[in-house]
Design an enzyme around this catalytic site. Structure first.
Site, PDB file in Angstrom:
ATOM      1  N   ASP A  88      67.577  36.312  90.812  1.00  0.00           N
ATOM      2  CA  ASP A  88      68.200  37.555  91.287  1.00  0.00           C
ATOM      3  C   ASP A  88      68.729  38.276  90.050  1.00  0.00           C
ATOM      4  O   ASP A  88      68.720  37.726  88.939  1.00  0.00           O
ATOM      5  CB  ASP A  88      69.358  37.223  92.240  1.00  0.00           C
ATOM      6  CG  ASP A  88      70.136  38.463  92.694  1.00  0.00           C
ATOM      7  OD1 ASP A  88      69.500  39.458  93.085  1.00  0.00           O
ATOM      8  OD2 ASP A  88      71.388  38.451  92.632  1.00  0.00           O
ATOM      9  N   TYR A 129      69.868  45.837  89.340  1.00  0.00           N
ATOM     10  CA  TYR A 129      68.468  46.152  89.607  1.00  0.00           C
ATOM     11  C   TYR A 129      68.349  47.390  90.505  1.00  0.00           C
ATOM     12  O   TYR A 129      67.329  48.074  90.470  1.00  0.00           O
ATOM     13  CB  TYR A 129      67.787  44.971  90.325  1.00  0.00           C
ATOM     14  CG  TYR A 129      67.310  43.857  89.427  1.00  0.00           C
ATOM     15  CD1 TYR A 129      67.672  43.776  88.081  1.00  0.00           C
ATOM     16  CD2 TYR A 129      66.476  42.866  89.934  1.00  0.00           C
ATOM     17  CE1 TYR A 129      67.209  42.727  87.284  1.00  0.00           C
ATOM     18  CE2 TYR A 129      66.005  41.834  89.148  1.00  0.00           C
ATOM     19  CZ  TYR A 129      66.378  41.758  87.821  1.00  0.00           C
ATOM     20  OH  TYR A 129      65.917  40.722  87.039  1.00  0.00           O
ATOM     21  N   GLY A 130      69.377  47.610  91.310  1.00  0.00           N
ATOM     22  CA  GLY A 130      69.330  48.713  92.278  1.00  0.00           C
ATOM     23  C   GLY A 130      69.139  50.078  91.646  1.00  0.00           C
ATOM     24  O   GLY A 130      68.716  51.024  92.306  1.00  0.00           O
ATOM     25  N   CYS A 152      66.103  38.588  95.640  1.00  0.00           N
ATOM     26  CA  CYS A 152      66.653  39.915  95.373  1.00  0.00           C
ATOM     27  C   CYS A 152      65.771  40.929  96.096  1.00  0.00           C
ATOM     28  O   CYS A 152      64.546  40.932  95.901  1.00  0.00           O
ATOM     29  CB  CYS A 152      66.628  40.179  93.873  1.00  0.00           C
ATOM     30  SG  CYS A 152      67.061  41.867  93.437  1.00  0.00           S
ATOM     31  N   ASN A 153      66.399  41.750  96.916  1.00  0.00           N
ATOM     32  CA  ASN A 153      65.627  42.736  97.693  1.00  0.00           C
ATOM     33  C   ASN A 153      65.033  43.803  96.793  1.00  0.00           C
ATOM     34  O   ASN A 153      63.896  44.238  96.997  1.00  0.00           O
ATOM     35  CB  ASN A 153      66.519  43.409  98.733  1.00  0.00           C
ATOM     36  CG  ASN A 153      66.950  42.454  99.812  1.00  0.00           C
ATOM     37  OD1 ASN A 153      66.376  42.432 100.887  1.00  0.00           O
ATOM     38  ND2 ASN A 153      67.941  41.627  99.525  1.00  0.00           N
ATOM     39  N   CYS A 179      70.546  43.387 100.744  1.00  0.00           N
ATOM     40  CA  CYS A 179      70.847  43.074  99.346  1.00  0.00           C
ATOM     41  C   CYS A 179      71.498  41.702  99.378  1.00  0.00           C
ATOM     42  O   CYS A 179      72.407  41.468 100.197  1.00  0.00           O
ATOM     43  CB  CYS A 179      71.809  44.114  98.762  1.00  0.00           C
ATOM     44  SG  CYS A 179      72.477  43.656  97.152  1.00  0.00           S
ATOM     45  N   THR A 180      71.031  40.809  98.533  1.00  0.00           N
ATOM     46  CA  THR A 180      71.519  39.428  98.623  1.00  0.00           C
ATOM     47  C   THR A 180      72.984  39.282  98.206  1.00  0.00           C
ATOM     48  O   THR A 180      73.590  38.241  98.450  1.00  0.00           O
ATOM     49  CB  THR A 180      70.622  38.491  97.783  1.00  0.00           C
ATOM     50  OG1 THR A 180      70.466  39.046  96.465  1.00  0.00           O
ATOM     51  CG2 THR A 180      69.258  38.335  98.425  1.00  0.00           C
ATOM     52  N   HIS A 181      73.550  40.322  97.596  1.00  0.00           N
ATOM     53  CA  HIS A 181      74.974  40.277  97.277  1.00  0.00           C
ATOM     54  C   HIS A 181      75.861  40.444  98.536  1.00  0.00           C
ATOM     55  O   HIS A 181      76.989  39.961  98.558  1.00  0.00           O
ATOM     56  CB  HIS A 181      75.357  41.401  96.304  1.00  0.00           C
ATOM     57  CG  HIS A 181      75.027  41.114  94.868  1.00  0.00           C
ATOM     58  ND1 HIS A 181      73.743  41.091  94.387  1.00  0.00           N
ATOM     59  CD2 HIS A 181      75.837  40.847  93.804  1.00  0.00           C
ATOM     60  CE1 HIS A 181      73.763  40.820  93.087  1.00  0.00           C
ATOM     61  NE2 HIS A 181      75.031  40.672  92.709  1.00  0.00           N
TER      62      HIS A 181
END
Ligand code: DGL
Length: 273
Positions: free
Chosen positions: A13, A45-46, A76-77, A187-189
């Site tokens: 990620d 990354y977004g 990670c999306n 979002c994995t966060h």
């Protein structure tokens, strides 16, 4: 490429978000070894372009291949949306991404067929979730909200204070207005602040990647006869591209497990093996 049951699974990620995926994998695949890479030097990354995410993700996959992994999980999306198909065409190893299982789960869970999506700008701009939801239910209504400040607030370790609650409330408002009954945490966060999300989206079913991906990894390894037995407790280790001390601090807080020594890796120096 020869695959071995005893080889580890690679997970990556942009930062600590993928730990929400790793956490579920550790619980449901206790016999497996895992290597987790957090690309903290390249976070977030977004905000990155598709080209940047493809190039960077390929370097990370190559580093993981150098660690002899038998499977790669893109936890990670943003990286999945931009780079999963590209990665799968570039390397021999099996690569699993987030998104598809959550989209399916959201369609299954929604009764009113109104589905919300909270994700990074990169993920929302890709339109991937809409396409995946519509592949399962062409008539489902999807309300997508880009949340540019949310993953950075979580990755920075911001306090769970009134400002963060207000931020979450703002992002959740369009979903409430659209009367969604199911929301994808794209979002994995985000599962790291699920209490705040549950508070701002009462009665809404929240779908996140962890459980869905853990199931997918389990099935994939089983079908490939690469699943490791439960004879021995698996091991896990971590690496990141930024400051290891900051990763340990934040990572152990969210994973609620000791991280051990975290290696710093310069993926720019990695060459394809
Ligand atoms: N965890 C990443 C995701 O799932 C996003 C965080 C970032 O912007 O790097 O999209």
């Amino acid at each position: 490429m020869e695959l071995h049951t005893n080889s580890p699974i690679g997970v990556f990620d942009s930062g600590v978000g993928g730990l929400t995926v790793l956490d579920e994998c550790l619980a449901s695949l206790p016999g497996e070894d895992f290597i987790y890479f957090g690309d903290t030097a390249f976070f977030p990354y977004g905000e990155r372009s598709v080209q940047q995410l493809r190039a960077r993700s390929l370097r990370i996959v190559d580093w993981l291949l150098g660690q002899q992994v038998k499977l790669v999980v893109v936890a990670c999306n943003s990286a999945t949306a931009a780079a999963l198909e590209y990665l799968q065409t570039q390397r021999e190893v099996s690569i699993i991404g987030v998104m598809a299982p959550e989209a399916h789960a959201a369609v299954q869970a929604s009764r009113n067929r109104r589905i919300g999506l909270l994700a990074t700008e990169a993920t929302v701009a890709s339109g991937s979730y809409e396409r995946m939801v519509h592949a399962h239910d062409a008539g489902a209504q999807v309300t997508s909200v880009a949340c540019p400040k949310l993953a950075p607030a979580i990755q920075n370790g911001d306090a769970f204070d009134a400002d963060l609650l207000e931020l979450v409330r703002d992002y959740a408002a369009p979903l409430r207005k659209a009367e969604v009954d199911t929301a994808i945490l794209g979002c994995t966060h985000y599962p790291m602040i699920d209490r705040l999300l549950r508070r701002t989206l009462p009665g809404v079913t929240l779908i996140s990647s962890g459980e869905e991906i853990a199931r997918e990894v389990h099935e994939t390894l089983e079908r490939k006869t690469l699943l490791r037995g439960l004879g021995k407790e698996g091991e896990y280790r971590f690496a990141c591209s930024g400051d290891p001390a900051a990763f340990v601090e934040l990572g152990s807080r969210f994973l609620q497990m000791p991280l051990g020594k975290v290696d710093q890796v310069d993926v720019d120096a990695v060459t394809a093996s």
